[in-house]
Write an enzyme that holds these catalytic residues in place. Structure first.
Site, PDB file in Angstrom:
ATOM      1  N   TYR A 179       0.849  -1.196   0.000  1.00  0.00           N
ATOM      2  CA  TYR A 179       0.000   0.000   0.000  1.00  0.00           C
ATOM      3  C   TYR A 179       0.878   1.237   0.000  1.00  0.00           C
ATOM      4  CZ  TYR A 179       0.891   1.006   4.978  1.00  0.00           C
ATOM      5  OH  TYR A 179       1.487   1.311   6.174  1.00  0.00           O
ATOM      6  N   CYS A 180       0.283   2.371  -0.410  1.00  0.00           N
ATOM      7  CA  CYS A 180       1.013   3.632  -0.335  1.00  0.00           C
ATOM      8  C   CYS A 180       0.097   4.713   0.218  1.00  0.00           C
ATOM      9  CB  CYS A 180       1.663   4.005  -1.666  1.00  0.00           C
ATOM     10  SG  CYS A 180       0.624   3.894  -3.132  1.00  0.00           S
ATOM     11  N   ARG A 181      -0.214   5.744  -0.574  1.00  0.00           N
ATOM     12  CA  ARG A 181      -0.962   6.885  -0.026  1.00  0.00           C
ATOM     13  C   ARG A 181      -2.469   6.803  -0.229  1.00  0.00           C
ATOM     14  NH1 ARG A 181       3.504  10.818  -2.700  1.00  0.00           N
ATOM     15  NH2 ARG A 181       5.052  10.719  -1.018  1.00  0.00           N
ATOM     16  N   CYS A 185      -2.427   6.680  -5.675  1.00  0.00           N
ATOM     17  CA  CYS A 185      -0.968   6.672  -5.532  1.00  0.00           C
ATOM     18  C   CYS A 185      -0.409   5.523  -6.365  1.00  0.00           C
ATOM     19  CB  CYS A 185      -0.600   6.512  -4.061  1.00  0.00           C
ATOM     20  SG  CYS A 185       1.164   6.388  -3.754  1.00  0.00           S
TER      21      CYS A 185
END
Length: 230
Positions: A179-181, A185
């Site tokens: 996962y990121c933002r 993202c």
């Protein structure tokens, strides 16, 4: 003749409109999204948003005038942060409203994925349950300062630009969920594409830390993962 009631209503809606004006620029929304991850200097925000420092500073002043962000002097630099958690919830609500009312949001997203031949994010409740239960290796591919500011409990921090050199830290016998933002993202997309090429079973989770907080789920902080309960 204008009545006191009319003066009152005009004054109230004028104040509401201040927020609308503050978030009417795409770059200001991107800056809010970045600040949902962690506080940042003007210079760091300008780099992440691909704009000049002067332009970033102007946008941030507008957001500050609307009481959406605050700033502190940190040595030679000025660091910005969200005014409070309510601003983060406001951003997520605005994003959700756009997703539900504007078909163009879905079209732009689909066009991007199709051009890349990329996978769409997995956001099902079963995946979230497995993440929360620790049944998968959760990989946070954001910059390390964002991880320290807040991350999903138990997540391993490997910024996407370090993944190639640190891939041996990931167990190959467990599924990896990166996962990121948030849903727009692209760092997690890059990470999952690379991991799959290397033989990992990997998926991208579209929820980020801001979404996690909005659900009132625990968020961990720092390198040691001290947990904050919403």
């Amino acid at each position: 003749m204008t009545t006191p009631h009319r003066h009152f209503k005009d004054a109230i809606y004028e104040q509401f409109a201040r927020l609308g004006k503050a978030v009417s620029a795409p770059k200001r929304l991107e800056l809010l999204d970045l600040l949902c991850q962690s506080p940042r200097t003007v210079e760091a925000l300008a780099e992440q948003a691909a704009i000049s420092i002067a332009n970033a500073s102007q946008h941030l002043q507008v957001l500050r005038a609307a009481r959406l962000v605050e700033a502190d002097k940190k040595g030679l630099y000025v660091e910005y942060r969200l005014a409070d958690d309510e601003v983060g919830r406001f951003f997520l609500a605005l994003r959700g409203l756009a997703e539900s009312r504007l078909a163009e949001v879905d079209q732009v997203t689909r066009d991007y994925f199709e051009q890349r031949g990329a996978m769409e994010a997995v956001s099902g409740d079963d995946l979230l349950r497995r993440v929360r239960a620790g049944e998968v290796t959760v990989l946070d591919v954001r910059p390390s300062e964002e991880y320290r500011a807040g991350h999903i409990p138990g997540a391993l921090s490997i910024p996407v630009e370090e993944l190639k050199s640190r891939i041996k830290e990931l167990p190959k016998d467990r599924e990896v969920v990166a996962y990121c933002r948030g849903p727009y993202c692209v760092m997690a997309i890059e990470a999952v594409e690379y991991l799959r090429k290397k033989g990992f079973k990997a998926q991208r989770m579209e929820q980020g830390v801001a979404d996690w907080r909005a659900r009132k789920w625990p968020v961990a902080h720092g390198r040691q993962g001290k947990t904050e309960h919403a």
